[in-house]
Enzyme design. Structure first.
Site, short mmCIF file in Angstrom:
data_model
loop_
_atom_site.label_atom_id
_atom_site.label_comp_id
_atom_site.label_asym_id
_atom_site.label_seq_id
_atom_site.Cartn_x
_atom_site.Cartn_y
_atom_site.Cartn_z
CB THR A 145 -1.01 0.01 1.01
OG1 THR A 145 -0.12 -0.10 2.23
CG2 THR A 145 -1.95 -1.23 1.13
CE LYS A 168 0.40 -3.56 3.38
NZ LYS A 168 -0.54 -2.52 4.27
CB THR A 183 -2.92 -3.16 7.67
OG1 THR A 183 -4.12 -3.08 8.16
CG2 THR A 183 -2.71 -3.23 6.17
CD GLU A 262 2.24 5.15 6.58
OE1 GLU A 262 1.25 4.27 5.94
OE2 GLU A 262 1.74 5.99 7.44
CG ASN A 385 -0.32 8.49 8.49
OD1 ASN A 385 -0.99 7.54 8.00
ND2 ASN A 385 1.27 8.17 8.72
#
Lengths: 390, 390
Positions: A145, A168, A183, A262, A385
């Site tokens: 993602t 992932k 996730t 991230e 985010n």
């Protein structure tokens, strides 16, 4: 990394138009025959539809395929979400000529949108037509993602055979995996023969030391799962060899997820020592690893040992601050609870410029120790985010 | 806000050159006679020297003065730090002609630097010479660090007299105050007569509902303290009136701290309802309030209810996600665990553009509820904290 296939498994990926950007977003792995399959799932009590179904189906200890999409978590979607997961796995099962219960679903992406089942069903034939023994690279790309790179890891077993891991995860990373419930997504494939009970116990133990000991943002997902398959095409490994391979592969994947966190530039291993027990050390290392002030200091390459000690002190675990030691990349900056001075901090700051390093925090003379992987946190995290859904 | 003095107290502030920028950085409040004094301090086990000394001295239940500096936390400074706190309070006591035990120290600023005692001692005469009944405005300015504004709050007691509160705090804000141990600082002054035991209990209760229910970055400081003084110059209030005034003043100060949180644009009250107990609701509201994904979504003005539910779900408190409701500023966006659609989210997003709003999360039909104050988190937070020491 070696690119040999894992005997008994084939992989595929295609673009099913679930993502808006046209990238491949649907992945399938299929075992030639029924495989031993075990899973661990998120302990978040808000669990996505595919997680509920995967947990139900893996109670049998057997599976034949795993169907994974990115672009949609199919979480908080109620009965329509459940129906979408049932419909899509049933369609793939029909094409493969197997029972639907043997197809394990997994999803990752935005929460609150129902998986568009018809797009997955339409993509089914192309997905199955594309299955190849070396398709795991495309599989690993399709499940990404916000990931900047796909995540694969591999260990060869001394008794023969291979353990291949595909994962992932870049945000909402603070796995709390437990039986019977995950996730980040990780899928492990081995041709080594491992019976179910031993596989399940060894997987949980490996998760506890790897995925459950890493964090990007402290947020545990509704969709985390780790699912492991064995095709029994190679000899059975010893417990020690199995544990080493699982910890090796899961550890590589966890480190790759944190490195790809991230907006991340650095991976820091927070190693806490000297407490009464490993569980005390786990609590302190997790508290330091999730501290926003620590993570922003790491982004600033600032050897801000005061924030490290302050975070340790609020963990709720007793220790004597006057014996505390801190070293960054082997450079001592605190001894007996006191700073060693500006020169030491400047040398430590050089370490903090590197992509990965270890921060050792000594809090006494006990035997309890634990390591937690974390990342720095800077502007890119906010960018990713604050506008993720738009 | 009314600017009447509080009978029996005088205030002063000066520049002692502890801060590098030349701003006023040393504050003093003095009671005309010995005052009833109670305090609550950080439960972080790494406690600054001034916190240790303040806790020791307040065991007597009496004090005459509080000496506060910004620019240096005097934390993790060992015996030299302790000596600096003793030396500076002794110098002020000598100038005032009182016992050193009656002077309470407090410090805020960078961790790991010893308070420069000689600069404080030199500034003593100017500080004492400047004491006035209306000096609390300068007092409130001198104790600021990364604060964008000083924080004062006031309530008049129905029985007569006033409760004045002065606080500072913008970062490392996640107070965990408890007896006998609190870098938010708050000082409360009342002329109403309140005996020690009642004052102490009412203060702890007010802290639990205000300072201990607010967060900016989840990091509990080594230096937090709330110290309250009574000069007994006005009548004794009822328990209810005292509680209302303390909760009112502490609540205003806590809200002002969160509004002034480092890089903050919005104050969100996270109100969780329907759980079995208030303590369960406290855990869930705190988990949502400290979630990075929630805080960055608030920065992005994104009504990302999936992140709200995911955070609630990882708090470790049981609830049924299928009955969950969420409303933002009175706009329902989730009912029965499912989204109410894009239009509702767009209306909620308008609320999220406002400087302050309430997010209500219903998780069942239990009587347990709790509210936690939090802030959004964006680029300015990273800027402030990646370079704070340099």
């Amino acid at each position: 990394m070696s690119s040999q296939p894992v005997a008994g498994f084939r992989f595929s990926a295609t673009a099913a138009n679930i993502r808006k950007d046209g990238r491949i977003d649907l992945a399938l792995a299929v075992a030639d025959e029924d495989a031993t399959a075990v899973g661990v799932f998120t302990r978040n009590i808000v669990r996505a539809a595919p997680v509920e179904i995967a947990a139900e189906r893996l109670r049998s200890g057997r599976a034949r395929a795993v169907l994974v999409n990115s672009g949609c978590a199919n979480a908080c979607t109620g009965e329509p979400g459940r129906q979408a997961a049932l419909t899509t796995t049933a369609a793939v099962a029909r094409e493969l000529g197997i029972a639907p219960q043997l197809v394990i679903p997994a999803s990752t992406g935005v929460i609150g949108q129902v998986l568009p089942a018809e797009r997955v069903v339409e993509a089914g034939p192309a997905l199955i037509g594309g299955l190849t023994a070396d398709g795991y690279d495309r599989f690993s790309q399709a499940i990404c993602t916000t990931d900047r790179w796909p995540k694969l890891a591999r260990r060869e077993l001394p008794s023969g055979g291979t353990l291949l891991g595909i994962a992932k995860g870049a945000g909402m990373i603070h796995p709390d995996l437990g039986p019977p419930h995950a996730t980040m997504l990780a899928f492990l494939f081995t041709d080594a023969a491992v019976e179910r009970a031993r596989f399940s116990a060894a997987l949980m133990d490996a998760c506890e030391r790897t995925f459950n000991a890493c964090t990007v943002d402290g947020d545990t997902s509704t969709n985390d799962c780790v699912i492991a398959f064995s095709s029994h095409r190679a000899p059975s490994p010893t417990d020690e060899a199995l544990a080493a391979a699982l910890i090796g592969v899961c550890g590589d994947l966890a480190r790759s997820m944190v490195a790809d966190g991230e907006g991340t530039n650095h991976v820091a291993e927070i190693r806490v020592r000297g407490l009464r027990s490993a569980s005390d050390a786990r609590i302190v290392s997790r508290t330091v690893a999730t501290s926003l002030l620590v993570k922003t200091a790491l982004f600033g390459k600032d050897a801000n040992w005061g924030r490290l000690l302050a975070a340790a002190g609020r963990a709720g675990v007793p220790f004597d601050p006057s014996v505390a030691t801190i070293a960054i990349g082997g450079v001592p900056i605190v001894e007996n609870g006191l700073a060693l001075g500006k020169e030491a901090e400047l040398r430590a700051a050089e370490v903090l410029a590197q992509p990965s390093y270890t921060i050792e925090i000594g809090l006494g003379s006990g035997a309890g120790e634990f390591s937690y992987l974390t990342s720095d946190l800077g502007h890119s995290y906010v960018d990713v985010n604050a506008g993720y859904r738009s």
